[in-house]
Design an enzyme around this catalytic site. Structure first.
Site, PDB file in Angstrom:
ATOM      1  N   LYS A   1      -3.237  -7.915  11.047  1.00 18.80           N
ATOM      2  CA  LYS A   1      -4.592  -7.689  11.561  1.00 18.80           C
ATOM      3  C   LYS A   1      -5.564  -7.281  10.448  1.00 18.80           C
ATOM      4  O   LYS A   1      -6.772  -7.330  10.643  1.00 18.80           O
ATOM      5  CB  LYS A   1      -4.593  -6.663  12.695  1.00 18.80           C
ATOM      6  CG  LYS A   1      -4.316  -5.234  12.282  1.00 18.80           C
ATOM      7  CD  LYS A   1      -4.473  -4.294  13.477  1.00 18.80           C
ATOM      8  CE  LYS A   1      -4.264  -2.852  13.068  1.00 18.80           C
ATOM      9  NZ  LYS A   1      -4.446  -1.916  14.183  1.00 18.80           N
ATOM     10  N   ASP A   2      -5.031  -6.891   9.272  1.00 18.52           N
ATOM     11  CA  ASP A   2      -5.900  -6.531   8.144  1.00 18.52           C
ATOM     12  C   ASP A   2      -6.330  -7.736   7.319  1.00 18.52           C
ATOM     13  O   ASP A   2      -7.219  -7.628   6.484  1.00 18.52           O
ATOM     14  CB  ASP A   2      -5.175  -5.559   7.195  1.00 18.52           C
ATOM     15  CG  ASP A   2      -4.959  -4.183   7.802  1.00 18.52           C
ATOM     16  OD1 ASP A   2      -5.578  -3.900   8.851  1.00 18.52           O
ATOM     17  OD2 ASP A   2      -4.180  -3.402   7.233  1.00 18.52           O
TER      18      ASP A   2
ATOM     19  N   THR B   1      -3.096  12.288  10.229  1.00 18.38           N
ATOM     20  CA  THR B   1      -4.462  12.821  10.338  1.00 18.38           C
ATOM     21  C   THR B   1      -5.002  12.620  11.748  1.00 18.38           C
ATOM     22  O   THR B   1      -5.573  13.539  12.358  1.00 18.38           O
ATOM     23  CB  THR B   1      -5.391  12.121   9.327  1.00 18.38           C
ATOM     24  OG1 THR B   1      -4.873  12.328   8.011  1.00 18.38           O
ATOM     25  CG2 THR B   1      -6.806  12.662   9.414  1.00 18.38           C
ATOM     26  N   ARG B   2      -4.795  11.421  12.284  1.00 26.74           N
ATOM     27  CA  ARG B   2      -5.370  11.097  13.600  1.00 26.74           C
ATOM     28  C   ARG B   2      -4.710  11.911  14.713  1.00 26.74           C
ATOM     29  O   ARG B   2      -5.391  12.471  15.571  1.00 26.74           O
ATOM     30  CB  ARG B   2      -5.244   9.593  13.857  1.00 26.74           C
ATOM     31  CG  ARG B   2      -6.130   8.783  12.931  1.00 26.74           C
ATOM     32  CD  ARG B   2      -5.962   7.293  13.120  1.00 26.74           C
ATOM     33  NE  ARG B   2      -6.692   6.563  12.089  1.00 26.74           N
ATOM     34  CZ  ARG B   2      -7.430   5.493  12.300  1.00 26.74           C
ATOM     35  NH1 ARG B   2      -7.538   4.988  13.500  1.00 26.74           N
ATOM     36  NH2 ARG B   2      -8.059   4.909  11.302  1.00 26.74           N
TER      37      ARG B   2
ATOM     38  N   CYS C   1     -13.060  -8.369  10.254  1.00 26.43           N
ATOM     39  CA  CYS C   1     -11.996  -7.535  10.838  1.00 26.43           C
ATOM     40  C   CYS C   1     -12.537  -6.309  11.557  1.00 26.43           C
ATOM     41  O   CYS C   1     -11.840  -5.690  12.345  1.00 26.43           O
ATOM     42  CB  CYS C   1     -11.046  -7.070   9.735  1.00 26.43           C
ATOM     43  SG  CYS C   1     -10.354  -8.392   8.763  1.00 26.43           S
TER      44      CYS C   1
ATOM     45  N   ARG D   1       0.854  -1.190   0.000  1.00 28.29           N
ATOM     46  CA  ARG D   1       0.000   0.000   0.000  1.00 28.29           C
ATOM     47  C   ARG D   1       0.889   1.239   0.000  1.00 28.29           C
ATOM     48  O   ARG D   1       2.069   1.181   0.330  1.00 28.29           O
ATOM     49  CB  ARG D   1      -0.903   0.009   1.239  1.00 28.29           C
ATOM     50  CG  ARG D   1      -2.030  -1.002   1.177  1.00 28.29           C
ATOM     51  CD  ARG D   1      -2.754  -1.092   2.513  1.00 28.29           C
ATOM     52  NE  ARG D   1      -3.248   0.211   2.938  1.00 28.29           N
ATOM     53  CZ  ARG D   1      -3.547   0.526   4.213  1.00 28.29           C
ATOM     54  NH1 ARG D   1      -3.388  -0.362   5.155  1.00 28.29           N
ATOM     55  NH2 ARG D   1      -4.001   1.717   4.510  1.00 28.29           N
TER      56      ARG D   1
ATOM     57  N   ARG E   1     -11.263   8.308  11.046  1.00 30.39           N
ATOM     58  CA  ARG E   1     -10.481   7.548  10.071  1.00 30.39           C
ATOM     59  C   ARG E   1      -9.276   8.386   9.697  1.00 30.39           C
ATOM     60  O   ARG E   1      -9.127   9.515  10.123  1.00 30.39           O
ATOM     61  CB  ARG E   1     -11.323   7.249   8.826  1.00 30.39           C
ATOM     62  CG  ARG E   1     -12.166   5.994   8.972  1.00 30.39           C
ATOM     63  CD  ARG E   1     -12.397   5.332   7.623  1.00 30.39           C
ATOM     64  NE  ARG E   1     -11.156   4.868   7.030  1.00 30.39           N
ATOM     65  CZ  ARG E   1     -11.031   4.503   5.761  1.00 30.39           C
ATOM     66  NH1 ARG E   1     -12.069   4.555   4.942  1.00 30.39           N
ATOM     67  NH2 ARG E   1      -9.886   4.083   5.288  1.00 30.39           N
TER      68      ARG E   1
ATOM     69  N   ARG F   1     -13.711  -2.351  18.454  1.00 29.27           N
ATOM     70  CA  ARG F   1     -13.029  -3.110  19.518  1.00 29.27           C
ATOM     71  C   ARG F   1     -12.467  -2.170  20.582  1.00 29.27           C
ATOM     72  O   ARG F   1     -12.632  -2.397  21.788  1.00 29.27           O
ATOM     73  CB  ARG F   1     -11.886  -3.934  18.894  1.00 29.27           C
ATOM     74  CG  ARG F   1     -10.930  -4.561  19.895  1.00 29.27           C
ATOM     75  CD  ARG F   1      -9.696  -5.130  19.199  1.00 29.27           C
ATOM     76  NE  ARG F   1      -8.910  -4.124  18.506  1.00 29.27           N
ATOM     77  CZ  ARG F   1      -8.023  -3.321  19.095  1.00 29.27           C
ATOM     78  NH1 ARG F   1      -7.827  -3.388  20.388  1.00 29.27           N
ATOM     79  NH2 ARG F   1      -7.356  -2.433  18.385  1.00 29.27           N
ATOM     80  N   ARG F   2     -11.782  -1.124  20.140  1.00 32.50           N
ATOM     81  CA  ARG F   2     -11.212  -0.176  21.105  1.00 32.50           C
ATOM     82  C   ARG F   2     -12.316   0.570  21.848  1.00 32.50           C
ATOM     83  O   ARG F   2     -12.239   0.767  23.056  1.00 32.50           O
ATOM     84  CB  ARG F   2     -10.298   0.817  20.380  1.00 32.50           C
ATOM     85  CG  ARG F   2      -8.987   0.185  19.909  1.00 32.50           C
ATOM     86  CD  ARG F   2      -8.203   1.132  19.013  1.00 32.50           C
ATOM     87  NE  ARG F   2      -6.895   0.570  18.647  1.00 32.50           N
ATOM     88  CZ  ARG F   2      -6.247   0.852  17.531  1.00 32.50           C
ATOM     89  NH1 ARG F   2      -6.776   1.693  16.654  1.00 32.50           N
ATOM     90  NH2 ARG F   2      -5.070   0.308  17.283  1.00 32.50           N
TER      91      ARG F   2
ATOM     92  N   SER G   1       0.524   4.061   1.856  1.00 38.14           N
ATOM     93  CA  SER G   1       0.596   4.887   3.067  1.00 38.14           C
ATOM     94  C   SER G   1       2.018   4.892   3.628  1.00 38.14           C
ATOM     95  O   SER G   1       2.803   3.974   3.385  1.00 38.14           O
ATOM     96  CB  SER G   1      -0.370   4.356   4.132  1.00 38.14           C
ATOM     97  OG  SER G   1       0.126   3.158   4.690  1.00 38.14           O
TER      98      SER G   1
END
Length: 320
Positions: A82-83, A157-158, A245, A12, A152, A130-131, A14
């Site tokens: 995890k993806d 960004t976060r 997921c 990817r 997202r 989940r969190r 990112s």
């Protein structure tokens, strides 16, 4: 293809994916003696602005990479484990699961605050049901007043939501920040007793075509059997709960040592409603699994216990 031609690694685009793939590329160069070039692939998950739970969970990051592998456009791909959906597609093989990074979730909060120091009414951003479920459950049981806010975006960004004052804190994976060299921005490591990570969190998956047996054998040198056993148990739990997921499921397998020898595996699992009002959390301990089937059996057994305790009723919830 001659043996000295560069290997094409699908990734990817990112920053985090490129950093992860760069680490793997270096390791693959060392074990194969061949150059590795990164091939950037845009996935639906990267361009869609919808919340992950609404577009099919984190599997949306994987499909384009797998398609490129199956078409022979790349030789191997690196995913955040995890993806990965829990079903392995025909024609592809999980060649290696390298040593795992820190699996924990972390807090990046304003003013260097820890989770316990957040003032009443704090807004905490996360895109993960989940969190949300576990943070809200912890807050309820400790008399804390927090609001979880769905977000997202990439790491910049976060964290930007906190820097700009829109949010008091965000929750991210320790592994991602560490791989980006940004571990210093963490204000609190969340104990796994408070928030269990996503199944496979902190681990990478190196995938290639099943037909590429020589390449698969070379990549297998990067496999860590303890990490592989742990994530196999975690993902079997996820699969047996029939959860995607994006479901509010946490799981972590620890390898427990008696002195120098690792002799037991402990698997913990949690399912919760996103508001934290209901939580099913169980654990099991057994001998270290010596095969894929043994590891998967541990996950399936714990899932069965969780379902018997009412986990199924919590699975359908998604962050809106």
């Amino acid at each position: 293809m001659t043996d000295n031609s560069p290997l094409r690694l699908g990734t990817r685009r990112s920053k985090l994916a490129m950093a992860q793939s760069g680490h793997v590329a270096e390791a693959v160069r060392e074990v194969t003696g061949r150059a590795v070039e990164l091939v950037e692939i845009t996935t639906y998950g990267d361009i869609s602005r919808e919340h992950l739970a609404q577009i099919g969970g984190t599997g949306v990051f994987v499909a384009a990479l797998r398609d490129a592998l199956l078409r022979g456009e790349v030789d191997f791909a690196v995913h955040s484990l995890k993806d990965l959906p829990t079903t392995q597609p025909e024609g592809l093989v999980l060649a290696a699961v390298p040593v795992r990074e820190d699996p924990r979730d972390v807090l990046v909060a304003r003013d260097g605050l820890t989770f316990a120091q957040l003032p009443s009414g704090s807004r905490i951003g996360t895109g993960s049901p989940r969190r949300m479920a576990q943070l809200n459950a912890y807050a309820r049981s400790h008399g804390l007043d927090i609001e979880t806010v769905p977000i997202r975006g990439n790491v910049d960004t976060r964290i930007g939501f906190v820097r700009d004052g829109e949010l008091d804190a965000v929750v991210l994976a320790a592994a991602g920040l560490n791989r980006l060299g940004r571990g210093g921005e963490v204000t609190d490591h969340l104990s796994v007793d408070t928030v269990l990570p996503a199944p496979g969190q902190g681990a990478l998956a190196i995938e290639c075509a099943a037909s590429g047996t020589d390449l698969a054998a070379a990549l297998a040198e990067l496999d860590d059997p303890y990490t592989r056993a742990a994530v196999t148990a975690e993902r079997a739990l996820l699969a047996a709960l029939e959860a995607g997921c994006s479901a509010p499921v946490g799981a972590l397998a620890d390898l427990l040592a008696d002195g120098q020898a690792v002799n037991e595996l402990r698997l913990r699992g949690v399912v919760g409603s996103t508001d934290g009002s209901s939580l099913v959390q169980l654990s099991t301990t057994g001998p270290v699994p010596t095969s894929h089937d043994d590891a998967a059996a541990i996950g399936r057994e714990l899932a069965a216990e969780m379902l018997a305790k009412g986990a199924a009723g919590l699975m359908g919830e998604r962050a809106q």
